[in-house]
Structure formats: C-alpha cells, structure tokens
Design a protein around this motif. Structure first.
Motif, PDB file in Angstrom:
ATOM      1  N   GLU A 103      40.290  34.596  51.186  1.00 12.75           N
ATOM      2  CA  GLU A 103      40.913  35.650  50.428  1.00 12.75           C
ATOM      3  C   GLU A 103      39.898  36.868  50.360  1.00 12.75           C
ATOM      4  O   GLU A 103      38.668  36.954  50.657  1.00 12.75           O
ATOM      5  N   LYS A 104      40.501  38.108  50.323  1.00 16.15           N
ATOM      6  CA  LYS A 104      39.592  39.175  50.121  1.00 16.15           C
ATOM      7  C   LYS A 104      39.453  39.406  48.772  1.00 16.15           C
ATOM      8  O   LYS A 104      40.470  39.287  48.106  1.00 16.15           O
ATOM      9  N   ILE A 105      38.186  39.560  48.250  1.00 17.02           N
ATOM     10  CA  ILE A 105      37.813  39.423  46.942  1.00 17.02           C
ATOM     11  C   ILE A 105      36.966  40.813  46.529  1.00 17.02           C
ATOM     12  O   ILE A 105      36.116  41.101  47.155  1.00 17.02           O
ATOM     13  N   MET A 106      37.512  41.265  45.226  1.00 12.42           N
ATOM     14  CA  MET A 106      36.753  42.112  44.504  1.00 12.42           C
ATOM     15  C   MET A 106      35.944  41.329  43.557  1.00 12.42           C
ATOM     16  O   MET A 106      36.560  40.788  42.602  1.00 12.42           O
ATOM     17  N   LEU A 107      34.864  41.175  43.590  1.00 12.48           N
ATOM     18  CA  LEU A 107      33.920  40.384  42.690  1.00 12.48           C
ATOM     19  C   LEU A 107      33.203  41.451  41.683  1.00 12.48           C
ATOM     20  O   LEU A 107      32.312  42.310  42.002  1.00 12.48           O
ATOM     21  N   ASN A 108      33.792  41.579  40.588  1.00 10.45           N
ATOM     22  CA  ASN A 108      33.492  42.723  39.801  1.00 10.45           C
ATOM     23  C   ASN A 108      32.443  42.240  38.535  1.00 10.45           C
ATOM     24  O   ASN A 108      33.021  41.014  37.768  1.00 10.45           O
ATOM     25  N   PHE A 109      31.537  42.767  38.073  1.00  9.14           N
ATOM     26  CA  PHE A 109      30.621  42.387  36.952  1.00  9.14           C
ATOM     27  C   PHE A 109      30.845  43.545  35.846  1.00  9.14           C
ATOM     28  O   PHE A 109      30.777  44.718  36.182  1.00  9.14           O
ATOM     29  N   TRP A 110      31.316  43.005  34.572  1.00  6.39           N
ATOM     30  CA  TRP A 110      31.495  43.843  33.475  1.00  6.39           C
ATOM     31  C   TRP A 110      31.208  43.256  32.129  1.00  6.39           C
ATOM     32  O   TRP A 110      30.923  42.173  32.044  1.00  6.39           O
ATOM     33  N   ALA A 111      31.407  44.275  31.224  1.00  5.80           N
ATOM     34  CA  ALA A 111      31.159  43.593  29.795  1.00  5.80           C
ATOM     35  C   ALA A 111      32.316  44.648  29.026  1.00  5.80           C
ATOM     36  O   ALA A 111      32.512  45.671  29.470  1.00  5.80           O
ATOM     37  N   THR A 112      32.713  43.977  27.744  1.00 11.96           N
ATOM     38  CA  THR A 112      33.444  44.807  26.869  1.00 11.96           C
ATOM     39  C   THR A 112      33.122  45.975  26.369  1.00 11.96           C
ATOM     40  O   THR A 112      33.851  46.824  26.019  1.00 11.96           O
ATOM     41  N   TRP A 113      31.438  45.953  26.150  1.00 16.96           N
ATOM     42  CA  TRP A 113      30.850  47.191  25.578  1.00 16.96           C
ATOM     43  C   TRP A 113      30.728  48.461  26.346  1.00 16.96           C
ATOM     44  O   TRP A 113      30.301  49.291  26.036  1.00 16.96           O
ATOM     45  N   CYS A 114      31.173  48.184  27.832  1.00 13.83           N
ATOM     46  CA  CYS A 114      30.906  49.175  28.672  1.00 13.83           C
ATOM     47  C   CYS A 114      32.072  50.263  28.906  1.00 13.83           C
ATOM     48  O   CYS A 114      33.139  49.751  29.404  1.00 13.83           O
ATOM     49  N   VAL A 158      46.265  47.171  40.766  1.00 14.64           N
ATOM     50  CA  VAL A 158      45.997  46.752  41.913  1.00 14.64           C
ATOM     51  C   VAL A 158      46.437  45.284  42.197  1.00 14.64           C
ATOM     52  O   VAL A 158      47.007  45.013  43.301  1.00 14.64           O
ATOM     53  N   TYR A 159      45.907  44.528  41.181  1.00 17.33           N
ATOM     54  CA  TYR A 159      46.124  42.987  41.302  1.00 17.33           C
ATOM     55  C   TYR A 159      47.589  42.627  41.293  1.00 17.33           C
ATOM     56  O   TYR A 159      48.050  42.002  42.007  1.00 17.33           O
ATOM     57  N   GLU A 160      48.295  43.618  40.551  1.00 21.13           N
ATOM     58  CA  GLU A 160      49.681  43.127  40.324  1.00 21.13           C
ATOM     59  C   GLU A 160      50.817  43.494  41.641  1.00 21.13           C
ATOM     60  O   GLU A 160      51.552  42.897  41.931  1.00 21.13           O
ATOM     61  N   GLU A 161      49.963  44.632  42.077  1.00 25.16           N
ATOM     62  CA  GLU A 161      50.758  45.253  43.289  1.00 25.16           C
ATOM     63  C   GLU A 161      50.568  44.872  44.513  1.00 25.16           C
ATOM     64  O   GLU A 161      51.396  45.146  45.602  1.00 25.16           O
ATOM     65  N   ASN A 162      49.737  44.119  44.815  1.00 23.49           N
ATOM     66  CA  ASN A 162      49.074  43.915  46.014  1.00 23.49           C
ATOM     67  C   ASN A 162      48.718  42.250  46.288  1.00 23.49           C
ATOM     68  O   ASN A 162      48.317  41.528  45.172  1.00 23.49           O
ATOM     69  N   ASP A 163      48.603  41.737  47.409  1.00 19.25           N
ATOM     70  CA  ASP A 163      48.146  40.503  47.646  1.00 19.25           C
ATOM     71  C   ASP A 163      46.682  40.509  47.647  1.00 19.25           C
ATOM     72  O   ASP A 163      45.980  40.273  48.975  1.00 19.25           O
ATOM     73  N   VAL A 164      45.991  40.683  46.746  1.00 21.65           N
ATOM     74  CA  VAL A 164      44.462  40.551  46.726  1.00 21.65           C
ATOM     75  C   VAL A 164      44.068  39.641  45.824  1.00 21.65           C
ATOM     76  O   VAL A 164      44.825  39.411  44.818  1.00 21.65           O
ATOM     77  N   LEU A 165      42.663  39.431  45.377  1.00 18.92           N
ATOM     78  CA  LEU A 165      42.120  38.737  44.583  1.00 18.92           C
ATOM     79  C   LEU A 165      40.956  39.363  43.820  1.00 18.92           C
ATOM     80  O   LEU A 165      40.127  39.998  44.668  1.00 18.92           O
ATOM     81  N   ILE A 166      40.964  39.419  42.566  1.00 16.15           N
ATOM     82  CA  ILE A 166      39.765  39.848  41.832  1.00 16.15           C
ATOM     83  C   ILE A 166      39.322  38.767  40.892  1.00 16.15           C
ATOM     84  O   ILE A 166      39.949  38.418  40.317  1.00 16.15           O
ATOM     85  N   LEU A 187      45.082  41.570  31.040  1.00 16.48           N
ATOM     86  CA  LEU A 187      44.611  41.128  32.224  1.00 16.48           C
ATOM     87  C   LEU A 187      45.239  39.923  32.764  1.00 16.48           C
ATOM     88  O   LEU A 187      44.974  38.945  31.954  1.00 16.48           O
ATOM     89  N   THR A 188      45.476  39.710  33.955  1.00 21.57           N
ATOM     90  CA  THR A 188      45.934  38.530  34.395  1.00 21.57           C
ATOM     91  C   THR A 188      45.063  37.953  35.766  1.00 21.57           C
ATOM     92  O   THR A 188      45.278  36.748  36.202  1.00 21.57           O
ATOM     93  N   PHE A 189      44.021  38.622  36.275  1.00 20.43           N
ATOM     94  CA  PHE A 189      43.270  38.160  37.216  1.00 20.43           C
ATOM     95  C   PHE A 189      42.276  37.128  36.538  1.00 20.43           C
ATOM     96  O   PHE A 189      41.770  37.301  35.210  1.00 20.43           O
ATOM     97  N   PRO A 190      41.544  36.277  37.339  1.00 25.18           N
ATOM     98  CA  PRO A 190      40.726  35.314  36.892  1.00 25.18           C
ATOM     99  C   PRO A 190      39.279  35.960  36.182  1.00 25.18           C
ATOM    100  O   PRO A 190      38.745  37.038  36.826  1.00 25.18           O
ATOM    101  N   ILE A 191      39.142  35.687  34.981  1.00 26.71           N
ATOM    102  CA  ILE A 191      37.732  35.924  34.405  1.00 26.71           C
ATOM    103  C   ILE A 191      36.861  34.913  34.118  1.00 26.71           C
ATOM    104  O   ILE A 191      36.881  33.869  33.811  1.00 26.71           O
TER     105      ILE A 191
END
Length: 204
Positions: free
Chosen positions: A94-105, A118-126, A150-154
C-alpha cells in the motif's frame, strides 16, 4: 518522557511556520491521478484486516533500513485504538502516509480534516501514530477521533518507542512510504489536501 518528545512539544507550537516552506512550487490538486475509493465514511477506524496484505513479508536488508529517502521504513508493531495490533509491514503493498500527531498540537488539529478528506476520496492508506504518552489520557484521544470523524487507522505509541525510532521532534511529521516499503518523502509540519494528494501521486 523522552528528551526528543519534550522538544517536540515546544516545536509543535511553531509548526505553522513550516506549513509554507517544507514544499516548494504550486500545490495544484492532482486528485484525478489517484484511484477513487473509500467514498463512504465509516463510523469506526480501520484495522489491518480491512486491507489486502501480503501473505509473506520479505525482510529488507538491514543496511537498507533507515530514515532517509529511499530507505526501507523501520518496521514496528503498535496497538490500535480499537484494541487490535498491527505492524507497519502488514500494510506492505500500500501507499502509506505515516503521520505522527497528538491532540494538543494545533497544526495536527488543522491537518486532520484534510487527511480525512483525502482518505475518504482516494484509494490510499493513512496510519496516524498518536504520541499517547504525551496525552492527558485515552479519553482525549478517543474524543479527538470522534470530534473529527476520523476513520483511518489510529495507532497508539504509548511509550514513545516508535517516535524515538523515527527520531520525531516537530509534530506533525509524516513519512510518505511507497508500496515497496521505502520512504518516498518526509514532511515536517502540516500538509493541506493538495499537498497530501501530490505526495501520493508522486509515489510509484
């Protein structure tokens, strides 16, 4: 809390200054270059079982694993918000966007709606890796996911081990990983929808 993450807390507040400077050139929308998919929003975040993964994962040569463009992204395993567990390598192919985040940011909060669109409209993985050790509690993470729909994997980095492995300092930071598992690009700071689509389009 590890030293690098303490630095991240400070640098997150200046994340906006990176917004316009990380990528140069026009950010023209290239959504037509991506395969349309994932058009219906689901209530729960996806897990590895929702994706077709390779039956047998071939381990890359150790000397080719690293954090630079062209390197194989380091593998890891984390618990997900729904209680399941997954490895990065589970999603090889899969093409992956591996995103590092926090709620306070604040920049992370600004980026999330674009990521979801982007996740909803395209065949990509976040894959969104939450720096859970820096949160006030799991309720903060769950509320954030619900509020933003949010519906992509957390994924939950409860001990900041993966953030350390990837040498994360400013957040958000996103590793764009191609279908071979190699790092295509690294984005320091938030991206908008056009930027994310462009990054996916440029990958093999």
């Amino acid at each position: 809390m590890k030293k690098g993450i303490l630095t991240a807390v400070l640098l997150a507040m200046i994340g906006w200054t990176l917004y316009e400077t990380v990528f140069t050139g026009d950010s023209a929308t290239e959504e037509n270059a991506l395969t349309e998919g994932n058009n219906e929003t689901e209530e729960n975040a996806h897990t590895a079982e929702d994706y077709e993964v390779q039956d047998e994962i071939v381990e890359p040569p150790e000397e080719e694993v690293g954090l630079n463009q062209g390197d194989y992204a380091p593998d890891f395993e984390l618990e997900m918000l729904d209680g399941s567990a997954a490895k990065l390598s589970d999603f090889r192919g899969e093409k992956i966007m591996l995103n590092f985040w926090a709620t306070w940011c604040p920049p992370c909060r600004a980026e999330m709606p674009d990521m979801q669109e982007v996740y909803e409209e395209n065949d990509v993985l976040i894959l969104a890796v939450n720096l859970t050790q820096t949160e006030t509690g799991m309720n903060a993470v769950e509320s954030f996911v619900d509020d933003f729909g949010l519906t992509f994997p957390i994924m939950l980095d409860e001990d900041i081990e993966v953030a350390d492995l990837y040498e994360i300092q400013p957040i958000p930071t996103s590793f764009m990983i191609n279908s071979e598992g190699r790092i295509h690009n690294i984005a320091y700071g938030p991206m908008n929808k056009d930027m994310i689509v462009q990054q996916f389009t440029e990958m093999d």
